[in-house]
Design a protein around this motif. Structure first.
Motif, PDB file in Angstrom:
ATOM      1  N   PRO A 128      56.834  31.700  -9.093  1.00 23.29           N
ATOM      2  CA  PRO A 128      57.741  32.782  -8.682  1.00 23.29           C
ATOM      3  C   PRO A 128      58.895  32.953  -9.669  1.00 23.29           C
ATOM      4  CG  PRO A 128      58.038  30.847  -7.295  1.00 23.29           C
ATOM      5  CD  PRO A 128      56.858  30.569  -8.175  1.00 23.29           C
ATOM      6  N   HIS A 129      59.331  34.182  -9.808  1.00 18.79           N
ATOM      7  CA  HIS A 129      60.468  34.583 -10.633  1.00 18.79           C
ATOM      8  C   HIS A 129      60.194  34.500 -12.134  1.00 18.79           C
ATOM      9  CE1 HIS A 129      62.897  34.765  -7.021  1.00 18.79           C
ATOM     10  NE2 HIS A 129      62.523  33.533  -6.724  1.00 18.79           N
ATOM     11  N   ARG A 130      59.087  33.936 -12.542  1.00 15.94           N
ATOM     12  CA  ARG A 130      58.789  33.850 -13.970  1.00 15.94           C
ATOM     13  C   ARG A 130      58.126  35.148 -14.421  1.00 15.94           C
ATOM     14  NH1 ARG A 130      55.096  29.723 -17.483  1.00 15.94           N
ATOM     15  NH2 ARG A 130      55.404  30.860 -19.414  1.00 15.94           N
ATOM     16  N   VAL A 131      58.637  35.711 -15.488  1.00 22.11           N
ATOM     17  CA  VAL A 131      58.104  36.960 -16.013  1.00 22.11           C
ATOM     18  C   VAL A 131      56.970  36.644 -16.984  1.00 22.11           C
ATOM     19  CG1 VAL A 131      58.622  39.059 -17.302  1.00 22.11           C
ATOM     20  CG2 VAL A 131      60.349  38.074 -15.791  1.00 22.11           C
ATOM     21  N   TYR A 132      55.832  37.323 -16.780  1.00 21.97           N
ATOM     22  CA  TYR A 132      54.676  37.186 -17.668  1.00 21.97           C
ATOM     23  C   TYR A 132      54.422  38.503 -18.362  1.00 21.97           C
ATOM     24  CZ  TYR A 132      53.532  32.706 -15.608  1.00 21.97           C
ATOM     25  OH  TYR A 132      53.578  31.403 -15.212  1.00 21.97           O
ATOM     26  N   THR A 133      54.193  38.445 -19.663  1.00 20.91           N
ATOM     27  CA  THR A 133      53.813  39.651 -20.387  1.00 20.91           C
ATOM     28  C   THR A 133      52.360  39.967 -20.054  1.00 20.91           C
ATOM     29  OG1 THR A 133      52.980  38.491 -22.343  1.00 20.91           O
ATOM     30  CG2 THR A 133      55.348  39.035 -22.317  1.00 20.91           C
ATOM     31  N   ARG A 134      51.964  41.188 -20.322  1.00 21.51           N
ATOM     32  CA  ARG A 134      50.567  41.572 -20.101  1.00 21.51           C
ATOM     33  C   ARG A 134      49.642  40.692 -20.937  1.00 21.51           C
ATOM     34  NH1 ARG A 134      53.901  45.681 -19.644  1.00 21.51           N
ATOM     35  NH2 ARG A 134      53.602  47.184 -17.957  1.00 21.51           N
ATOM     36  N   GLU A 135      50.055  40.401 -22.166  1.00 18.53           N
ATOM     37  CA  GLU A 135      49.237  39.566 -23.049  1.00 18.53           C
ATOM     38  C   GLU A 135      49.065  38.155 -22.475  1.00 18.53           C
ATOM     39  OE1 GLU A 135      51.889  41.392 -24.088  1.00 18.53           O
ATOM     40  OE2 GLU A 135      50.818  42.970 -25.177  1.00 18.53           O
ATOM     41  N   GLN A 136      50.138  37.597 -21.909  1.00 17.03           N
ATOM     42  CA  GLN A 136      50.042  36.271 -21.294  1.00 17.03           C
ATOM     43  C   GLN A 136      49.103  36.296 -20.093  1.00 17.03           C
ATOM     44  OE1 GLN A 136      54.280  35.793 -20.639  1.00 17.03           O
ATOM     45  NE2 GLN A 136      54.369  34.081 -22.091  1.00 17.03           N
ATOM     46  N   LEU A 137      49.192  37.345 -19.291  1.00 14.12           N
ATOM     47  CA  LEU A 137      48.312  37.443 -18.122  1.00 14.12           C
ATOM     48  C   LEU A 137      46.855  37.602 -18.538  1.00 14.12           C
ATOM     49  CD1 LEU A 137      50.569  39.618 -15.807  1.00 14.12           C
ATOM     50  CD2 LEU A 137      49.976  37.200 -15.510  1.00 14.12           C
ATOM     51  N   VAL A 138      46.602  38.408 -19.554  1.00 13.29           N
ATOM     52  CA  VAL A 138      45.217  38.563 -20.028  1.00 13.29           C
ATOM     53  C   VAL A 138      44.688  37.223 -20.520  1.00 13.29           C
ATOM     54  CG1 VAL A 138      43.786  39.565 -21.856  1.00 13.29           C
ATOM     55  CG2 VAL A 138      45.318  41.026 -20.546  1.00 13.29           C
ATOM     56  N   ALA A 139      45.488  36.502 -21.286  1.00 11.48           N
ATOM     57  CA  ALA A 139      45.042  35.206 -21.809  1.00 11.48           C
ATOM     58  C   ALA A 139      44.809  34.200 -20.682  1.00 11.48           C
ATOM     59  CB  ALA A 139      46.064  34.659 -22.795  1.00 11.48           C
ATOM     60  N   THR A 140      45.703  34.193 -19.688  1.00 11.24           N
ATOM     61  CA  THR A 140      45.609  33.217 -18.604  1.00 11.24           C
ATOM     62  C   THR A 140      44.537  33.578 -17.587  1.00 11.24           C
ATOM     63  OG1 THR A 140      47.948  32.711 -18.846  1.00 11.24           O
ATOM     64  CG2 THR A 140      46.915  32.057 -16.787  1.00 11.24           C
ATOM     65  N   ILE A 141      44.511  34.809 -17.137  1.00 15.95           N
ATOM     66  CA  ILE A 141      43.619  35.212 -16.048  1.00 15.95           C
ATOM     67  C   ILE A 141      42.252  35.631 -16.572  1.00 15.95           C
ATOM     68  CG2 ILE A 141      43.321  36.753 -14.061  1.00 15.95           C
ATOM     69  CD1 ILE A 141      45.738  34.760 -13.906  1.00 15.95           C
ATOM     70  N   TRP A 142      42.233  36.458 -17.594  1.00 19.48           N
ATOM     71  CA  TRP A 142      40.963  36.951 -18.120  1.00 19.48           C
ATOM     72  C   TRP A 142      40.354  35.954 -19.102  1.00 19.48           C
ATOM     73  CZ3 TRP A 142      44.444  40.041 -15.933  1.00 19.48           C
ATOM     74  CH2 TRP A 142      44.006  41.121 -15.199  1.00 19.48           C
ATOM     75  N   GLY A 143      41.180  35.115 -19.712  1.00 15.97           N
ATOM     76  CA  GLY A 143      40.669  34.061 -20.575  1.00 15.97           C
ATOM     77  C   GLY A 143      40.399  34.470 -22.009  1.00 15.97           C
ATOM     78  N   PHE A 146      42.487  37.998  -7.027  1.00 15.74           N
ATOM     79  CA  PHE A 146      42.896  36.729  -6.431  1.00 15.74           C
ATOM     80  C   PHE A 146      43.554  35.839  -7.477  1.00 15.74           C
ATOM     81  CE2 PHE A 146      42.396  32.292  -5.404  1.00 15.74           C
ATOM     82  CZ  PHE A 146      42.900  32.229  -4.122  1.00 15.74           C
ATOM     83  N   GLU A 147      42.931  35.712  -8.646  1.00 17.14           N
ATOM     84  CA  GLU A 147      43.473  34.862  -9.705  1.00 17.14           C
ATOM     85  C   GLU A 147      44.856  35.337 -10.134  1.00 17.14           C
ATOM     86  OE1 GLU A 147      42.227  31.975 -11.082  1.00 17.14           O
ATOM     87  OE2 GLU A 147      40.759  32.105  -9.461  1.00 17.14           O
ATOM     88  N   LEU A 148      45.013  36.637 -10.253  1.00 15.83           N
ATOM     89  CA  LEU A 148      46.290  37.220 -10.654  1.00 15.83           C
ATOM     90  C   LEU A 148      47.368  36.940  -9.608  1.00 15.83           C
ATOM     91  CD1 LEU A 148      47.753  38.963 -12.742  1.00 15.83           C
ATOM     92  CD2 LEU A 148      46.864  40.980 -11.582  1.00 15.83           C
ATOM     93  N   LEU A 149      47.057  37.195  -8.338  1.00 21.63           N
ATOM     94  CA  LEU A 149      48.020  36.943  -7.265  1.00 21.63           C
ATOM     95  C   LEU A 149      48.367  35.459  -7.184  1.00 21.63           C
ATOM     96  CD1 LEU A 149      49.705  37.988  -4.879  1.00 21.63           C
ATOM     97  CD2 LEU A 149      47.686  37.625  -3.431  1.00 21.63           C
ATOM     98  N   ALA A 150      47.356  34.598  -7.226  1.00 19.43           N
ATOM     99  CA  ALA A 150      47.590  33.153  -7.131  1.00 19.43           C
ATOM    100  C   ALA A 150      48.477  32.675  -8.275  1.00 19.43           C
ATOM    101  CB  ALA A 150      46.257  32.404  -7.128  1.00 19.43           C
ATOM    102  N   HIS A 151      48.231  33.175  -9.477  1.00 16.41           N
ATOM    103  CA  HIS A 151      49.021  32.767 -10.638  1.00 16.41           C
ATOM    104  C   HIS A 151      50.481  33.197 -10.485  1.00 16.41           C
ATOM    105  CE1 HIS A 151      49.804  31.580 -14.743  1.00 16.41           C
ATOM    106  NE2 HIS A 151      50.386  32.760 -14.946  1.00 16.41           N
ATOM    107  N   LEU A 152      50.700  34.433 -10.083  1.00 15.81           N
ATOM    108  CA  LEU A 152      52.068  34.923  -9.928  1.00 15.81           C
ATOM    109  C   LEU A 152      52.801  34.197  -8.795  1.00 15.81           C
ATOM    110  CD1 LEU A 152      51.470  38.747 -10.467  1.00 15.81           C
ATOM    111  CD2 LEU A 152      52.598  37.160 -12.039  1.00 15.81           C
ATOM    112  N   VAL A 153      52.109  33.957  -7.679  1.00 18.39           N
ATOM    113  CA  VAL A 153      52.730  33.272  -6.537  1.00 18.39           C
ATOM    114  C   VAL A 153      53.052  31.822  -6.891  1.00 18.39           C
ATOM    115  CG1 VAL A 153      52.269  32.420  -4.185  1.00 18.39           C
ATOM    116  CG2 VAL A 153      51.771  34.795  -4.785  1.00 18.39           C
TER     117      VAL A 153
END
Length: 167
Positions: free
Chosen positions: A108-123, A98-105
């Motif tokens: 929109p159109h912004r590209v996130y690296t895996r590292e950015q997603l881990v830092a943002t979603i996983w903390g 849910f957190e991942l989908l909500a963040h991406l939605v």
């Protein structure tokens, strides 16, 4: 196990006022009964002042109108109610999905690296293998279904982005 048989007299504390709210006897509307709540206020605040503050807060807290996602087309994410739907059908997502989908939605159109997603979603920062993002994206795409899985786009050698449907 030791049981507490008597509560200490809280009125002896100089900066604490305890006010018990009467139990709501009318529960015919199916609402959950008020068991109690704790309000922290500055020392010296009178109960009348507290009532005014609570009334003002209640006036500001307007209930959200019922969402009409029953006929909504596409992916709808409601972060307040923590719900996600596809064409009006609820998605059963884990917390991280849910957190991942909500963040991406939300972006929109912004590209996130895996590292950015881990830092943002996983903390937490990079800890080596970023494969966990790929696994969660794959699960999310599967749950979105054939019609919407392409909304989450892989940007090769970079990461992921959400692309809403046009129209």
């Amino acid at each position: 196990m030791r049981h507490l048989t008597a509560l200490p007299d809280l009125s002896e504390l100089s900066d604490v006022t305890v006010t018990l709210a009467p139990e709501n006897q009318d529960q015919a509307d199916g609402s959950v009964p008020l068991v109690g709540y704790l309000v922290l206020a500055p020392a010296g605040t009178q109960p009348a002042q507290l009532s005014e503050l609570l009334a003002a807060q209640a006036a500001l807290t307007v209930p959200k109108p019922a969402s009409n996602t029953g006929g909504a087309r596409g992916i709808v994410v409601d972060t307040e109610e923590r719900t996600a739907t596809v064409d009006g059908e609820p998605l059963r997502l884990t917390y991280l999905e849910f957190e991942l989908l909500a963040h991406l939605v939300r972006h929109p159109h912004r590209v996130y690296t895996r590292e950015q997603l881990v830092a943002t979603i996983w903390g937490y920062g990079p800890v080596g293998d970023q494969r966990t993002v790929d696994v969660h994206i794959a699960r999310l795409r599967r749950k979105l279904g054939e019609s919407y899985r392409e909304r989450i786009v892989t940007v090769r050698r970079v990461g992921y982005k959400y692309v809403p449907a046009t129209g």
